[in-house]
Design a protein around this motif. Structure first.
Motif, PDB file in Angstrom:
ATOM      1  N   VAL A 279      21.723  25.496  21.100  1.00 21.95           N
ATOM      2  CA  VAL A 279      23.101  25.820  20.693  1.00 21.95           C
ATOM      3  C   VAL A 279      23.314  27.326  20.808  1.00 21.95           C
ATOM      4  CG1 VAL A 279      23.323  23.837  19.161  1.00 21.95           C
ATOM      5  CG2 VAL A 279      22.492  26.010  18.232  1.00 21.95           C
ATOM      6  N   ASP A 280      24.567  27.723  20.946  1.00 27.66           N
ATOM      7  CA  ASP A 280      24.900  29.114  21.214  1.00 27.66           C
ATOM      8  C   ASP A 280      25.385  29.865  19.989  1.00 27.66           C
ATOM      9  OD1 ASP A 280      24.260  28.755  23.820  1.00 27.66           O
ATOM     10  OD2 ASP A 280      26.302  28.320  24.473  1.00 27.66           O
ATOM     11  N   HIS A 281      25.574  29.178  18.893  1.00 26.62           N
ATOM     12  CA  HIS A 281      26.077  29.849  17.691  1.00 26.62           C
ATOM     13  C   HIS A 281      25.284  29.310  16.506  1.00 26.62           C
ATOM     14  CE1 HIS A 281      28.649  31.528  14.651  1.00 26.62           C
ATOM     15  NE2 HIS A 281      29.441  32.071  15.567  1.00 26.62           N
ATOM     16  N   PHE A 282      24.920  30.217  15.628  1.00 26.54           N
ATOM     17  CA  PHE A 282      24.098  29.757  14.504  1.00 26.54           C
ATOM     18  C   PHE A 282      24.800  28.674  13.692  1.00 26.54           C
ATOM     19  CE2 PHE A 282      26.505  33.169  12.453  1.00 26.54           C
ATOM     20  CZ  PHE A 282      26.821  32.603  11.222  1.00 26.54           C
TER      21      PHE A 282
ATOM     22  N   ASN B 180      24.907  35.376  16.664  1.00 25.63           N
ATOM     23  CA  ASN B 180      23.481  35.600  16.415  1.00 25.63           C
ATOM     24  C   ASN B 180      23.189  36.440  15.191  1.00 25.63           C
ATOM     25  OD1 ASN B 180      22.619  34.369  18.966  1.00 25.63           O
ATOM     26  ND2 ASN B 180      23.721  36.077  19.879  1.00 25.63           N
TER      27      ASN B 180
ATOM     28  N   MET C 239      18.025  27.653  17.236  1.00 28.33           N
ATOM     29  CA  MET C 239      19.040  27.727  18.287  1.00 28.33           C
ATOM     30  C   MET C 239      18.403  27.420  19.639  1.00 28.33           C
ATOM     31  SD  MET C 239      21.321  30.977  16.964  1.00 28.33           S
ATOM     32  CE  MET C 239      22.399  31.053  18.401  1.00 28.33           C
TER      33      MET C 239
ATOM     34  N   ASP D  12      26.275  26.258  14.743  1.00 27.31           N
ATOM     35  CA  ASP D  12      26.129  24.942  15.358  1.00 27.31           C
ATOM     36  C   ASP D  12      24.739  24.344  15.195  1.00 27.31           C
ATOM     37  OD1 ASP D  12      28.744  25.093  16.192  1.00 27.31           O
ATOM     38  OD2 ASP D  12      28.211  26.148  18.027  1.00 27.31           O
ATOM     39  N   ILE D  13      23.837  25.093  14.572  1.00 25.32           N
ATOM     40  CA  ILE D  13      22.505  24.532  14.325  1.00 25.32           C
ATOM     41  C   ILE D  13      22.668  23.277  13.465  1.00 25.32           C
ATOM     42  CG2 ILE D  13      20.323  24.902  13.088  1.00 25.32           C
ATOM     43  CD1 ILE D  13      20.654  27.914  13.686  1.00 25.32           C
TER      44      ILE D  13
ATOM     45  N   GLN E 142      17.372  23.657  19.705  1.00 28.12           N
ATOM     46  CA  GLN E 142      18.502  22.725  19.733  1.00 28.12           C
ATOM     47  C   GLN E 142      19.474  23.048  20.861  1.00 28.12           C
ATOM     48  OE1 GLN E 142      20.298  22.551  15.835  1.00 28.12           O
ATOM     49  NE2 GLN E 142      18.407  21.911  14.827  1.00 28.12           N
TER      50      GLN E 142
ATOM     51  N   GLU F 226      16.338  30.775  12.387  1.00 24.22           N
ATOM     52  CA  GLU F 226      17.598  30.443  13.084  1.00 24.22           C
ATOM     53  C   GLU F 226      17.425  30.561  14.598  1.00 24.22           C
ATOM     54  OE1 GLU F 226      17.526  32.264  10.370  1.00 24.22           O
ATOM     55  OE2 GLU F 226      18.941  31.382   8.933  1.00 24.22           O
ATOM     56  N   ARG F 227      16.757  31.628  15.047  1.00 26.27           N
ATOM     57  CA  ARG F 227      16.585  31.807  16.499  1.00 26.27           C
ATOM     58  C   ARG F 227      15.792  30.664  17.091  1.00 26.27           C
ATOM     59  NH1 ARG F 227      15.404  37.258  18.858  1.00 26.27           N
ATOM     60  NH2 ARG F 227      17.453  38.062  18.408  1.00 26.27           N
TER      61      ARG F 227
END
Lengths: 992, 992
Positions: free
Chosen positions: B169-172, B67, B164, B174-175, B167, B160-161
């Protein structure tokens, strides 16, 4: 304007581009954003679009200049790999901007890009919208010193320019930026303040320190193997350098050093980035490579003789390459067909910017069969006593796959062998052509070649399609990834841009139906005719013979001339300025009245059917903006006295070792003084030369010449006159830059000629000395032109014959040496030879037979002298007596060994023939006149005695003294004649 | 993600925003782009939207933390002036992003913003999407030290938040950034490399030099009056500072100096920008100001008593302001109505985050008429001898607009005047209410007030609408630009968010019909009931009595509890971490089993009807991310021994003059040692104290506490235990931070208590010494809490009574002085008094009668002693003898002048009563016991003799010696009694 940026962004994202943000460190161009400069490296695919506010401190004008901003907005697109249709995609983006590409004249005009600082170059175009450059379109070939594979397409839109054109405003501040907010309202204050910072207020010492700190940090980061932050620091370096430069704080030495440093760092960054990406396993994968087209294996038969049509479809070729390529294709096709047995009629080649066409009449359907004898062992060794084949014959037969019984006797050069006669069956025309045409394409080369998405081809611009028809029959041609089809492409804006071609025979008419004039001669004629007609409507004429018309002809497929006008008040500017802008920048034909006075009109030649009013208005606006700029420069320059202006040239780098332009001007002045002394100038000319030399190159410091470099000299004359300098001085400064081109005008005054010589001697001696001599097609400093200029001037000024090329070069070398640069005498000899080659070339190009050229070449150190000799030679050629003399002198030279020196003992001569020769020679030598004519007048008397001597006397007499005397006499004659001409070079042509 | 940026850009441009590019110099936040920080200044309107990659070197994590990024993407919007409906516009932008705001739980949660470095602050919210903070939404009140008029709305999206969350996803990394390209693929390498640069490789000396150079350049540019380039250089300064900070290279002194310098420059930039814009004549014009609503002049009549409904519609109030405002409105309405003659029934007030409601029952339709006498001159002076009005009377009559003949006689206090009696006609209820309600709104104030687009109003958040109905009759109310209507607003996501209200009587039901529970008591009950029910489904309970429930109640209009879960493996973390995250960050109610053990569940309370599964999933994801972070910190911290962790606190600034947190920890340790000595601690406690003091505050260097500051102390205990420190030391470190709140738990161990005292004495002495004492509602260092903490600890630890407040403060002052900071004794006295006030307050808050409080206050330097006395006092109050004693002692004090000192010659006492008093006093004094009880036991004997003395003896005897002796005796008694209690303070209450 913001809507335009959004429209572009949307357009390109819809075409798979990723969007990134402008870089958060000042960059001079979108290219420098790592999303371009790093991502184009290596094999990974990449497609990106972004806005980039590009900072050019040097362009700061406090927001006052309507077209110039310290920060302008670029929209940058990178397509990696080349998608194969980037131009079409680009045109689509213009449509997305609301530009009706059918109504406007959108053209791709050759413009190549190179950034030595980035170790980068590419070929491409500037894109014109009704004459306005709106986009830079480049196929990146190298970056960071690395050859790029795959090649990326870079498209850089100049957004303010596009908006000014679309919105029809004359000042960037008037662009509607957002609803209710103009560009000036939004950014005007920043424009002013940043201009103040860059031009006036940035602290020079601070910026110098920053430069050092950034460079050092970049260095450390490279050592830490971190290319990304290293790149950022190179960018910071670069921006700081630009700030210093705008502040006028960079000396030549500093500039050279700084560039070298930045270049080195940038290359290391690129190298390290590539390495790191490889180490990371190329996270984005590897761009796909186009597959090779399948090699044709089946070939249709045709009946009867048909026309071959072969079209090579390209993206817009540079105009000179159109001409060059059409000739090359015709030649290649001729040669290659000649190497086959395929019968055919006339070969005609045509070209436009987008296609090269070959039409071959009456191609026979098949090659005739041919018989071919294969020779085996001698007949004598082929059969044994019993008449059975020997081992040798049997072996041969087996090798040929025949029964020994089938061997026949064949006679070669009177010797009898065994062998067989084979029949090579003629191939069908389609098969023959398939191979030949593929070779023609594969072997295409230009002055400067590039690569695109094709895995193997290389040419001046991408080749996008092939069309090959023999009558109606398609000829399969496969070259790398290209396969010929039966379609051609017409205007990109046509409703159906791809058109099927029914048969070779109707092809030109088909093109014509789509407006395309394939024949360059026709096209030229149309340009001239329509331009002439338009000019006549305003009582004017255009120069239909100019090279510009050739260029225009090769910039369009469908010439569409239109008459534009400009405000008559601009006619107050010197005409050269106006015509330079028209010709060089806009490719407009100036319109003059009967008295050669410029009229406020021009003829522009658009491509294809477009909306004339729209295109005219656009072109007029561009010209107005350019003239407005020019007026601005003109007025600003007139406020600056020449001496002050000249101070500015110290800022201009000439060459790293040779220093600034100011240093060069100083060298020229000193060389000119020495040349003037040597030539024995009049007092008046000496004074003129002295003053002009003191001002030499001052106009390179003017805003006008910085902007329009081709006006160097022209502006010097204008500004000098207006500053009260004598007319002669002004003219000398003008003359100094002549000749500008190969066959261009030479100086008209002696001081001007001397200055021009000094200029070129400095250029030649200096650049050869530092190793910057031309190689292949690369001649960045124009040394070939300089050499030709020396020749032209010296030919035009026989009274300056004392200024031989070696003398001029050694004088120039002294000044170069005075700067601590070593200049080897061998180098000077090499330059002299280089200049001599220019003289040789100009004579040959002028049609002088090569024997005559070779004959006078030894005199070319003083071209005027050589010219005189050549001229006398011309007068003598018809004279049989002269032919006899030449033959006699050649005979002398042939007999005497080269290492035999002159000198002989007349007392050793005994035979009457040799005594007579001795006596006649003594008399001729005594009476020798000037030049070839003078020599011939005396030497003619020798023809008879020489011939008699050879008839009667055995030169190589057994007695050493006799032999020595005879050879010595002949050597004396040889050496006497030698300086006059290279007699041997005249060969035997005269005898016939 | 790029599509999201485009969607936002499009959305805001369609709403009139201009788009600018991210700034081309590194900025830490979009706020720093001149398009915000400069443009919010001055009167010009401005509406802008842009992307801003925001660089936070300190957040660099090599791309490893899911994050946290060194460069994250903000999308920034500025609306100037406040358009009146920015929240609605904002919600529209979420819709544009594809977020179904009806299905999700979108909330505006109080979050105020201040940047001392920019001289800027504002009030607003963080916007939650299913518990995830996705946007910062602020009404800018000040920038560059300037009060902003108009106010700008700043909306900053954390892109980004949002991505995330959208989408899932748990890791930026992976956006999905662009089709086929993930965020990690696009930016991963840069993230890693820039992290390396910021954390490891930036050259500290270089960065220091850069900082100096940038600052100096900014200074020069300010002097040149160029705010734009000056600002850029302040930004460069700031970024460089951040780089240095991330490299751990900024000492406390440097930090303070650097901040002061940047702050000064930034303020000057702002000032200069404003000046320059004014000089340029505010090129963008002046933002329009809302017009005042027309003042009502006509008022309808109503029939019969009706209910008044008054609703003040606001944007989301901070929870504590909901409570505060409902009380204030009820009080104001009560008082103001009482000042009229309008009859009415019960007044009830309700509030939600978006509205404050008052309902008044049975409002009479009109005020009754009232008679009023206007008094003129005295009757005696009103008529002359002839009975004609005098000048005075005539003048009075004229002034009242009546004929003198109409004057009547009126008697006031027995004196006769002339005058008239007027009848004030009762006004209609609507008219009365119109005025009263307008005043209620105009006078609304909160702890922290702000301005918005209204020209005059000021409140904690914008007031957007008023609704006033008397029965069905609208009551016209005009306050500044607001005019009351007959509509209310329900959920913003409702199909019809604005609803007409038919009558006051059905209003609460109408709201209920839209899901809104207006009554906070009902709402709280619903929260508790539904949370309890949900917790029960997993066998757990929630703490329904917690203050968090109050807060939750005021965060929603329609509570919608839902049960979420988290991975049980997080239960391995200390429970305090888990609950802190749930409560403080997420406002989730933790769920515990019967044994108080945490269960892996939580109750979140959403607002309004939303899709439970969506909202639950969102909240669970947020908690998971936070727990993942916490686990990451926990593991990282456990690898760091306490001593090493403590080194980190040298980096943390405490206060400019007082230095770093490390310096403060050192002071605390030394103070604690001295306090321990003085208190006479056991050997064991001394050892524990010594070790704990050495580690004091070490956990402030942990990643966990840096992230979750409220865990200071808690983490110290955890980490110390795990590092092998004795349990007692760990507990002392935990105790040290107690009490955390007003009534919070105090330390349980003596060493912990001593440390906690040292901590607070240092805080109080140090900050008062540097002039940072609390003023009004501003108490940034929590000194009131610290003072109360000292009191609470000393009350809890009577055995530490030797550690009086003055002793503690002077001990602390020594350490502060040792740092070269002057600490005046008067300041220490002021602090002691400040602490005493805290003691006073806590007693009063606890219900102790103020006389008793006042009586023991002189003992409050040792609160435990005062407590003891108070307790004894309680036992004595019912004792009549004690009352007599008190009265006697008070009598003594009243008689003796304050400046009379003690001491007397017993020989001068002659009267028996005085001699007896002397003798009894001598005896009592000799037998005096401990405390109030001890004193009373002895002093009771004096009551009688004192009373007798006063009855029998004339204190102020004419003879000086006698008088002196009598006064001296009484003064001795006075002074003997004085330290025990403030006898006077007990007043006469006991007597009654």
């Amino acid at each position: 304007m913001q809507d335009a940026l959004l429209a572009l962004t949307r357009y390109w994202t819809e075409r798979g581009a990723m969007v990134v943000q402008p870089f958060n460190t000042e960059v001079g161009a979108g290219t420098l954003n790592p999303a371009t400069v790093l991502r184009v490296l290596g094999p990974e695919p990449w497609r990106v679009a972004y806005v980039e506010p590009s900072v050019r401190p040097d362009d700061a004008r406090y927001g006052e200049n309507p077209n110039r901003l310290q920060t302008h907005t670029q929209f940058q697109v990178i397509l990696k790999p080349d998608p194969g249709n980037p131009q079409e995609l680009y045109l689509g983006s213009l449509q997305a901007l609301g530009i009706d590409v059918g109504a406007h004249d959108v053209r791709f005009v050759e413009d190549n890009w190179a950034s030595p600082a980035l170790g980068a170059w590419g070929l491409g175009w500037e894109v014109w919208l009704d004459g306005l450059e709106i986009t830079q379109f480049t196929y990146f070939q190298q970056a960071g010193g690395q050859t790029l594979d795959p090649v990326s397409v870079e498209i850089t839109y100049g957004v303010e320019r596009i908006m000014m054109a679309l919105q029809g405003v004359d000042h960037f501040k008037d662009i509607a930026y957002a609803p209710g907010i103009s560009y000036g309202e939004a950014f005007g204050q920043a424009e002013y303040e940043m201009s103040r910072f860059y031009l006036d207020d940035a602290d020079v010492e601070t910026q110098r320190r920053l430069f050092e700190d950034y460079a050092a940090e970049a260095r450390r980061l490279l050592d830490a193997r971190l290319p990304v932050p290293a790149h950022i620091h190179v960018l910071k370096c670069s921006h700081t350098f630009n700030v210093l430069d705008a502040r006028g704080a960079v000396s030549t030495t500093e500039r050279a050093k700084a560039f070298a440093r930045m270049r080195g760092l940038a290359r290391e960054v690129a190298g390290l980035w590539s390495e790191r990406r490889a180490e990371l396993g190329h996270p984005l994968g590897t761009a796909p490579v186009l597959e090779a087209a399948p090699v044709p294996t089946e070939f249709a038969a045709v009946e009867g003789a048909r026309t071959l049509l072969f079209e090579i479809g390209t993206e817009e070729l540079p105009p000179h390459e159109v001409t060059r390529t059409v000739a090359a294709v015709e030649r290649a096709l001729t040669d290659k067909l000649a190497a086959t047995r395929l019968g055919h009629g006339e070969i005609r080649a045509y070209a436009t910017p987008r296609r090269v066409i070959a039409l071959v009449d009456a191609v026979e359907p098949v090659e005739p069969d041919a018989e071919r004898t294969v020779r085996g062992p001698r007949a004598s060794a082929a059969f044994d006593a019993e008449g059975n084949p020997t081992k040798a014959a049997a072996g041969f037969a087996r090798g040929q796959g025949i029964d020994p019984a089938e061997l026949r006797r064949v006679e070669v050069d009177g010797v009898e062998y065994v062998g067989i006669t084979r029949t090579d069956l003629g191939r069908g025309a389609v098969e023959v052509l398939s191979g030949v045409l593929a070779e023609v394409v594969a072997e295409l080369r230009a002055d400067k070649n590039m690569r695109w998405n094709d895995p193997k081809l290389s040419f001046t611009r991408p080749i996008r399609w092939l069309l090959a028809l023999l009558g109606e029959q398609p000829v399969p041609v496969a070259v790398s990834a290209l396969a010929a089809g039966r379609t051609t492409r017409v205007h990109r804006t046509a409703a159906e841009p791809v058109v099927e071609v029914a048969s070779a025979e109707g092809y030109l008419e088909l093109l014509a139906g789509h407006g395309i004039v394939a024949d360059q001669v026709d096209r030229r004629a149309r340009v001239v005719a329509s331009a002439t007609e338009l000019a006549a409507t305003v009582g004017g004429v255009v120069d239909g013979a100019s090279a510009l018309v050739d260029e225009i002809t090769n910039l369009v497929e469908e010439p569409n001339a239109l008459l534009g006008s400009f405000d008559a008040r601009y006619l107050e500017l010197p005409a050269d300025i106006l015509t330079t802008v028209m010709r060089k920048h806009q490719r407009y034909l100036p319109v003059r009245d009967a008295d050669e006075n410029l009229l406020p009109h021009f003829v522009a030649v658009a491509n294809g059917a477009c909306d004339h009013d729209t295109v005219r208005a656009g072109n007029e606006a561009v010209l107005r903006a350019r003239y407005e700029d020019a007026s601005f420069f003109w007025r600003a320059d007139l406020r600056t006295p020449p001496e002050v202006m000249k101070e500015g040239i110290a800022k201009l780098a000439f060459e790293q070792k040779l220093g600034s332009v100011a240093q060069r001007a100083d060298r020229i002045a000193r060389i000119a003084a020495r040349l003037g002394e040597t030539a024995g100038l009049s007092e008046e000319d000496t004074a003129t030369l002295g003053r002009a030399a003191a001002l030499a190159k001052f106009d390179l410091g003017s805003q006008m010449v910085i902007e329009l470099t081709s006006l160097a000299g022209t502006m010097a004359r204008e500004y000098a006159k207006r500053a009260g300098e004598p007319e002669a001085v002004a003219q000398a400064l003008y003359d100094m830059e002549l000749p500008r081109t190969g066959g261009g005008a030479v100086p008209t005054t002696v001081p001007g000629a001397v200055l021009a010589l000094a200029d070129r001697f400095d250029l030649l001696a200096g650049l050869f000395a530092v190793g910057a001599k031309p190689t292949g097609s690369s001649d960045p400093f124009g040394l070939r032109r300089a050499g030709a200029g020396v020749v032209a001037i010296l030919r035009a000024f026989p009274r300056l014959r004392a200024l031989t090329v070696p003398f001029g070069l050694s004088t120039a070398a002294e000044r170069v040496r005075a700067q601590g640069i070593e200049v080897d005498d061998a180098v000077l000899a090499e330059v002299a030879e280089f200049v001599k080659r220019r003289y040789e070339q100009v004579l040959l190009d002028g049609g002088t037979p090569h024997e005559q050229v070779a004959a006078v070449l030894p005199l070319a150190d003083a071209p005027a002298v050589a010219d005189g000799t050549l001229s006398e030679l011309g007068g003598l050629l018809a004279d049989p007596g002269f032919a006899g003399l030449v033959a006699a002198l050649q005979r002398v030279r042939r007999i005497v060994p080269a290492d035999t020196g002159p000198g002989y003992d007349p007392a050793a001569l005994v035979e009457p023939a040799e005594v007579e020769l001795h006596q006649v020679f003594e008399k001729a030598r005594a009476g020798g006149g000037v030049g070839l004519a003078g020599f011939t007048a005396s030497a003619n008397a020798l023809t008879e005695p020489i011939n008699t001597f050879f008839d009667a006397v055995l030169v190589m007499a057994p007695e050493p003294q006799v032999r020595a005397a005879r050879l010595g006499l002949l050597a004396e004659i040889r050496d006497w004649a030698a300086p006059v001409l290279d007699w041997q070079a005249l060969g035997t042509a005269l005898e016939a």
